[in-house]
Design a protein around this motif. Structure first.
Motif, mmCIF file in Angstrom:
data_model
loop_
_atom_site.group_PDB
_atom_site.id
_atom_site.type_symbol
_atom_site.label_atom_id
_atom_site.label_comp_id
_atom_site.label_asym_id
_atom_site.label_seq_id
_atom_site.Cartn_x
_atom_site.Cartn_y
_atom_site.Cartn_z
ATOM 1 N N ASP A 407 80.868 22.687 48.721
ATOM 2 C CA ASP A 407 81.904 22.569 49.957
ATOM 3 C C ASP A 407 82.915 23.626 50.167
ATOM 4 O O ASP A 407 83.047 24.272 51.262
ATOM 5 C CB ASP A 407 82.574 21.185 49.793
ATOM 6 C CG ASP A 407 81.662 19.975 50.232
ATOM 7 O OD1 ASP A 407 80.572 20.262 50.451
ATOM 8 O OD2 ASP A 407 82.356 19.013 49.715
ATOM 9 N N LEU A 411 83.160 26.142 53.353
ATOM 10 C CA LEU A 411 84.291 26.074 53.871
ATOM 11 C C LEU A 411 85.074 27.380 53.940
ATOM 12 O O LEU A 411 85.404 28.003 55.019
ATOM 13 C CB LEU A 411 85.298 25.110 53.484
ATOM 14 C CG LEU A 411 85.237 23.733 53.683
ATOM 15 C CD1 LEU A 411 86.118 22.878 52.995
ATOM 16 C CD2 LEU A 411 85.193 23.334 54.930
ATOM 17 N N GLN A 414 82.854 29.535 56.443
ATOM 18 C CA GLN A 414 83.180 29.396 57.740
ATOM 19 C C GLN A 414 84.553 30.115 58.242
ATOM 20 O O GLN A 414 84.917 30.441 59.423
ATOM 21 C CB GLN A 414 83.175 27.809 58.009
ATOM 22 C CG GLN A 414 83.594 27.255 59.390
ATOM 23 C CD GLN A 414 82.575 27.698 60.097
ATOM 24 O OE1 GLN A 414 81.338 27.595 59.915
ATOM 25 N NE2 GLN A 414 82.844 28.048 61.610
ATOM 26 N N LEU A 415 85.588 29.875 57.339
ATOM 27 C CA LEU A 415 86.852 30.473 57.487
ATOM 28 C C LEU A 415 86.658 32.005 57.552
ATOM 29 O O LEU A 415 87.295 32.342 58.772
ATOM 30 C CB LEU A 415 87.865 30.418 56.276
ATOM 31 C CG LEU A 415 89.176 30.300 56.234
ATOM 32 C CD1 LEU A 415 89.573 29.207 57.345
ATOM 33 C CD2 LEU A 415 89.825 30.306 54.875
ATOM 34 N N GLN B 122 81.087 21.647 60.463
ATOM 35 C CA GLN B 122 81.211 22.975 59.660
ATOM 36 C C GLN B 122 82.664 22.994 59.229
ATOM 37 O O GLN B 122 83.246 24.079 58.331
ATOM 38 C CB GLN B 122 80.940 23.978 60.624
ATOM 39 C CG GLN B 122 81.775 24.210 61.545
ATOM 40 C CD GLN B 122 81.408 23.498 62.854
ATOM 41 O OE1 GLN B 122 81.370 22.432 62.698
ATOM 42 N NE2 GLN B 122 81.574 23.999 64.091
ATOM 43 N N TYR B 123 83.748 22.284 59.463
ATOM 44 C CA TYR B 123 85.213 22.431 59.035
ATOM 45 C C TYR B 123 85.385 21.162 58.155
ATOM 46 O O TYR B 123 86.604 21.600 57.671
ATOM 47 C CB TYR B 123 85.874 22.236 60.628
ATOM 48 C CG TYR B 123 85.834 23.244 61.574
ATOM 49 C CD1 TYR B 123 86.067 24.475 61.180
ATOM 50 C CD2 TYR B 123 85.177 23.094 62.646
ATOM 51 C CE1 TYR B 123 86.008 25.435 62.181
ATOM 52 C CE2 TYR B 123 85.288 23.616 63.793
ATOM 53 C CZ TYR B 123 85.366 25.183 63.320
ATOM 54 O OH TYR B 123 85.131 26.083 64.515
ATOM 55 N N LYS B 124 84.659 20.221 58.237
ATOM 56 C CA LYS B 124 85.384 19.051 57.339
ATOM 57 C C LYS B 124 84.222 18.597 56.391
ATOM 58 O O LYS B 124 83.079 18.389 56.454
ATOM 59 C CB LYS B 124 85.556 17.972 58.306
ATOM 60 C CG LYS B 124 86.597 16.813 57.818
ATOM 61 C CD LYS B 124 86.935 15.891 58.913
ATOM 62 C CE LYS B 124 88.043 15.057 58.629
ATOM 63 N NZ LYS B 124 89.301 15.492 58.768
ATOM 64 N N ARG B 125 84.457 18.884 54.981
ATOM 65 C CA ARG B 125 83.748 18.520 54.119
ATOM 66 C C ARG B 125 84.401 17.431 52.988
ATOM 67 O O ARG B 125 85.749 17.375 52.945
ATOM 68 C CB ARG B 125 83.159 19.677 53.246
ATOM 69 C CG ARG B 125 82.381 20.654 53.836
ATOM 70 C CD ARG B 125 80.900 19.982 54.112
ATOM 71 N NE ARG B 125 80.255 20.747 55.075
ATOM 72 C CZ ARG B 125 79.598 21.680 54.862
ATOM 73 N NH1 ARG B 125 79.369 22.283 53.522
ATOM 74 N NH2 ARG B 125 78.855 22.380 55.691
ATOM 75 N N GLY B 128 86.972 19.332 50.876
ATOM 76 C CA GLY B 128 88.098 19.879 51.571
ATOM 77 C C GLY B 128 88.105 20.258 53.127
ATOM 78 O O GLY B 128 86.998 19.849 54.000
ATOM 79 N N THR B 129 88.997 20.669 54.063
ATOM 80 C CA THR B 129 89.020 20.559 55.256
ATOM 81 C C THR B 129 89.731 22.158 55.564
ATOM 82 O O THR B 129 90.412 22.816 54.933
ATOM 83 C CB THR B 129 90.055 19.720 55.840
ATOM 84 O OG1 THR B 129 89.541 18.365 55.198
ATOM 85 C CG2 THR B 129 89.705 19.605 57.125
ATOM 86 N N ILE B 130 89.077 22.509 56.902
ATOM 87 C CA ILE B 130 89.953 23.711 57.449
ATOM 88 C C ILE B 130 90.879 23.374 58.543
ATOM 89 O O ILE B 130 90.524 22.282 59.159
ATOM 90 C CB ILE B 130 88.740 24.539 57.992
ATOM 91 C CG1 ILE B 130 87.771 25.246 57.155
ATOM 92 C CG2 ILE B 130 89.271 25.727 58.780
ATOM 93 C CD1 ILE B 130 86.745 26.281 57.815
ATOM 94 N N GLY B 160 94.665 32.930 54.938
ATOM 95 C CA GLY B 160 93.556 32.286 55.474
ATOM 96 C C GLY B 160 92.680 33.269 56.435
ATOM 97 O O GLY B 160 92.500 34.337 55.994
ATOM 98 N N PHE B 201 93.551 30.266 60.894
ATOM 99 C CA PHE B 201 92.748 29.148 60.061
ATOM 100 C C PHE B 201 93.070 29.273 58.633
ATOM 101 O O PHE B 201 93.278 30.425 58.008
ATOM 102 C CB PHE B 201 91.369 29.620 60.266
ATOM 103 C CG PHE B 201 90.859 29.565 61.441
ATOM 104 C CD1 PHE B 201 90.113 28.165 62.078
ATOM 105 C CD2 PHE B 201 90.758 30.358 62.511
ATOM 106 C CE1 PHE B 201 89.633 27.971 63.346
ATOM 107 C CE2 PHE B 201 90.098 30.263 63.920
ATOM 108 C CZ PHE B 201 89.633 28.970 64.215
ATOM 109 N N GLY B 202 93.006 28.192 58.036
ATOM 110 C CA GLY B 202 93.452 28.032 56.457
ATOM 111 C C GLY B 202 92.724 26.781 55.867
ATOM 112 O O GLY B 202 92.213 26.012 56.679
ATOM 113 N N MET B 203 92.659 26.889 54.655
ATOM 114 C CA MET B 203 91.903 25.536 54.026
ATOM 115 C C MET B 203 93.285 24.686 53.324
ATOM 116 O O MET B 203 94.127 25.310 52.708
ATOM 117 C CB MET B 203 91.085 26.328 52.817
ATOM 118 C CG MET B 203 89.550 26.519 53.197
ATOM 119 S SD MET B 203 88.794 27.358 51.945
ATOM 120 C CE MET B 203 88.614 26.200 50.850
#
Lengths: 584, 218
Positions: A407, A411, A414-415, B122-125, B128-130, B160, B201-203
């Motif tokens: 994951d 991510l 993707q970032l 693609q952003y949400k797992r 973790g999340t973006i 990010g 964008f950041g995690m």
């Protein structure tokens, strides 16, 4: 019969012989044929189409009938066919109007009821329709008078435990016999008329006339005088000549041809004078009963010395699958219908059972297929489980949380994908602009996010005020830059044109695939010149003269993210001081 | 043969046929049920085998990916440790204050929307999340060169990732000796007015998986 002869008969027997062999598979393997004449009767016992025994019954005395009963009840499963060749038979050819084939039988039945006594055994043979004119139906009405003699026989037959298959007439069945004989005896003369004569022990001389293969006329006569071959031959000749004479009245023309088949003893054959018929007859075949049996491949029916045709005729009718006419008494008719119903019931049950068996077989086959598939799936499951266990073991040994790690990597990727900077594009543009000639007055740059089809359609629809459907793939991200430029060193339009054209060409070379065009030119240009500058055409002539104001030109550059990515192949952007600006 | 005898035979045969057909039909029906059950069981087995295959394949792919991207994972962990993957208002404020001085900017105005978690697979797992925020920066600058440098620095230094969505630069004045003198004295002058908009964008911070990283690096 010798093996060689048998082989020959199979080869040359054609339809009927082969059909009779097949018939034995479908019909009861044993049957009795009772050949009844005015002078007694002959019982023939057939087993697998072979004549096993024959018995002569001189009359219907109680003793004879009891003897006959004893013989018949030895095989009660065997069906009984009664061949009647008595003198009290009526054959009347009739025509009916051209009604439909569905209703002709009904009309014939009505005519039979009208023309014959209620007690008679009667039936009809449809001979076909007239070839010309109204195309009337031709048919032959046949009836058997219930004489005391015949009634005695019928009462006897109905008292037997055997199944009565029906009553048959030699004259009617002669159609089939002659067809078979014709094939076996030799070349057909294509004669339209056939003359069949059989010398029978219990019925005398039976003569049958066929026209185009169908019975049209029959006669029965008893031998007169001494029973020497010469007298018999004379009787036959006399009867035949009389019959031929009668045939002439029935529109017989010798030109149409006449073939004669006579079944008589060898002695009679020697005595017959063929020359008497040479004027009318094309082919004349005089056959002994033994020869007929040989030709028709009826085993055991006759001996070479046999004189009469009864047995061979009875055996041929008995083994035949098809008959020209089957007659019934009311009782036998009722019985026959029930018997047919039983056969139908057996057939239906057989078909249904067969279908059920086939269905069961198909289920078995399907289950077997499923069984094999289940085996494969089980093996696959075990193999996959082993693989999964191995991977899990490897993961455990590596002390990794694969899901979490995966994951994170996804991510992070993707970032990084989301990252975008326009510096590369600006660097490329800057590389083209000549510092001495042009300065940048303003920059407007935008990055439009990629859109799915539905989003793009919604946007376009909103602009157009209607619902739009956009086909094809998603719309990629788009980069649009709009630069306002000044040309401080240029004072004339003549000087501006080559510089701007060169700049446009340089930009297009530096940014391959991008749409680059002037979107605003100073008002000093004519519309044609603006078009010329914007689209690179060759319209109009440049307006000459000095320009007393600065030339503000807007140039638009647009391209999608794919094109922008391709620019990455070019050298990395190194930002140089802008041509139009000076650092403090 | 007597009609009655034949009739009796016909009836008996009919009864026998019906009986046999009923028995066979029953047998076939039972066989059909058995076959259906067997089919169902086999389908369950097939589905299980297929699921197992899919599970194996997915796990294998992930495991291979993790092993092949050990350096990326390490980088993620390092950045997580340093806090350079997450975004916040404070980071933005601090950084643009820094750029204000560093690139001779003036009249800097920073606007930042709320930080939102993005939707989409693609952003949400699960782990973790973006997150993202729309940021707009208005400024005055001495030269476009400094603006480009600032954009470059934003890409390099902001935590990010930065997706620049709009850049607007307008020259306000023509450079003259007086302006040059003013710039020398003050160090800043509104020669260029501009705006930069970007999606930041950041995690969302995650627990560092250092043990994983150590194992991977081995």
């Amino acid at each position: 019969m010798a093996l060689k002869d048998k082989a020959h008969s199979v080869r040359s027997g054609f339809g009927e012989v082969v059909a009779n062999k097949k018939a034995s598979l479908l019909k009861s393997s044993t049957r009795y044929v009772l050949f009844i004449g005015d002078e007694g009767a002959i019982l023939v016992y057939l087993s697998d189409n072979v004549v096993k025994s024959r018995q002569y019954i001189p009359d219907t005395s109680t003793l004879n009938l009891e003897n006959l009963r004893e013989t018949i009840i030895k095989d009660t499963k065997a069906a009984l066919l009664v061949v009647v060749d008595t003198i009290d038979q009526s054959y009347i050819q009739q025509t009916l109007p051209p009604v439909s084939s569905m209703s002709i039988k009904k009309l014939i039945r009505r005519r039979l009821e009208r023309d014959f006594a209620a007690n008679d055994i009667k039936g009809a043979v449809i001979l076909g329709r007239e070839a010309a004119g109204r195309k009337d139906w031709n048919f032959m009405m046949i009836s058997l008078e219930r004489t005391p003699l015949l009634n005695t026989w019928i009462e006897f037959i109905e008292s037997l435990p055997n199944r009565l298959q029906g009553f048959y007439l030699v004259a009617a069945e002669a159609e089939i016999l002659l067809r078979q004989l014709e094939k076996q005896v030799g070349k057909s003369s294509n004669a339209e008329w056939k003359f069949f004569v059989s010398h029978n022990k219990v019925s005398g001389f039976r003569q049958v006339i066929l026209h185009k293969g169908r019975v049209v006329f029959t006669r029965m006569s008893q031998p007169l005088g001494e029973s020497t071959p010469e007298v018999m031959a004379g009787n036959i000749e006399q009867e035949m000549l009389s019959t031929i004479e009668y045939m002439r009245r029935l529109s017989f023309d010798p030109q149409q041809g006449l073939d004669v088949y006579i079944v008589a003893s060898g002695a009679i054959r020697s005595a017959i004078d063929n020359s008497k018929f040479s004027a009318s007859v094309k082919q004349m075949h005089v056959l002994t009963p033994y020869e007929v049996a040989e030709h028709l491949d009826i085993e055991g029916a006759t001996q070479p010395a046999d004189q009469f045709g009864d047995v061979v005729l009875a055996a041929n009718i008995g083994r035949s699958l098809r008959h020209v006419l089957t007659l019934h008494t009311p009782q036998s008719q009722k019985f026959s219908q029930l018997y047919q119903a039983m056969l139908g019931q057996r057939l239906a049950a057989g078909v249904l059972i067969g279908m059920v068996v086939l269905y069961a077989l198909s289920i078995f086959v399907s289950m077997y297929g499923t069984f094999l598939d289940a085996g494969r799936q089980e093996t696959m499951k075990i193999e996959q489980q082993k693989k999964l266990d191995l991977i899990r073991l490897a993961i455990r040994q590596s002390a990794l949380d694969v899901e979490k790690t995966n994951d994170l990597i996804d991510l992070y990727s993707q970032l990084e994908k989301e990252r975008f900077s326009p510096l590369l594009l600006l660097s490329k543009i800057q590389g083209v602009l000549k510092p001495n000639t042009v300065t940048v007055k303003g920059i407007e740059l935008s990055y439009d996010e990629p859109k799915s089809n539905s989003q793009a359609a919604a946007q376009l629809g909103a602009l157009a005020g209607q619902n739009l459907v956009v086909s094809g793939g998603d719309v990629p991200a788009n980069i649009v830059a709009s630069l306002t430029l000044e040309f401080p060193a240029i004072n004339t339009l003549e000087a501006f044109k080559p510089v701007s054209t060169q700049m446009l060409a340089d930009l297009r070379q530096a940014l391959p695939g991008f749409d680059i065009a002037f979107t605003r030119l100073p008002n000093i240009f004519s519309e044609d010149e603006k078009l010329d500058m914007t689209f690179g055409g060759a319209k109009g002539a440049a307006q000459s003269g000095n320009v007393n104001q600065s030339l503000d030109v807007v140039i638009s550059i647009s391209g999608n993210a794919g094109l922008y990515k391709a620019l990455a192949d070019s050298p990395a952007p190194v930002m140089q001081p802008s041509a139009g600006e000076q650092t403090p | 043969m007597k009609y009655e005898v034949l009739l009796k035979q016909v009836i008996m045969e009919a009864a026998l046929s019906v009986g046999v057909l009923m028995l066979m039909g029953g047998g076939v029906y039972y066989l059909g049920i058995l076959a259906d059950d067997y089919d169902t069981q086999t389908n369950v087995l097939r589905r299980e085998a297929s699921q197992l295959q899919q599970q194996t394949s997915e796990l294998q792919t992930k495991f291979s990916k993790v092993r092949a991207n050990a350096d990326v994972y390490q980088e993620v962990l390092e950045k997580q440790g340093k806090g350079t993957l997450s975004i916040s208002r404070q980071v933005a404020r601090d950084k643009f204050n820094q750029y204000n001085d560093q690139y001779y900017l003036g009249n800097l105005r920073l606007t930042m929307s709320g930080i939102e978690e993005l939707s989409g697979s693609q952003y949400k797992r699960p782990s973790g999340t973006i997150q993202a925020s729309e940021v707009s920066v208005n400024f005055e600058a001495v030269s476009d060169e400094y603006v480009y440098d600032m954009i470059n620095a934003m890409q390099q230094q902001l935590s990010g990732s930065v997706k620049l969505t709009r850049l607007s630069l307008q020259r306000q004045r023509t450079l003259s000796d007086d302006i040059l003198r003013l710039i020398s004295q003050k160090g800043a002058f509104p020669l260029v007015v501009g705006e930069v908009r970007f999606k930041w964008f950041g995690m969302k911070p995650l627990d560092a998986e250092e043990n994983n990283a150590i194992e991977l690096l081995k």
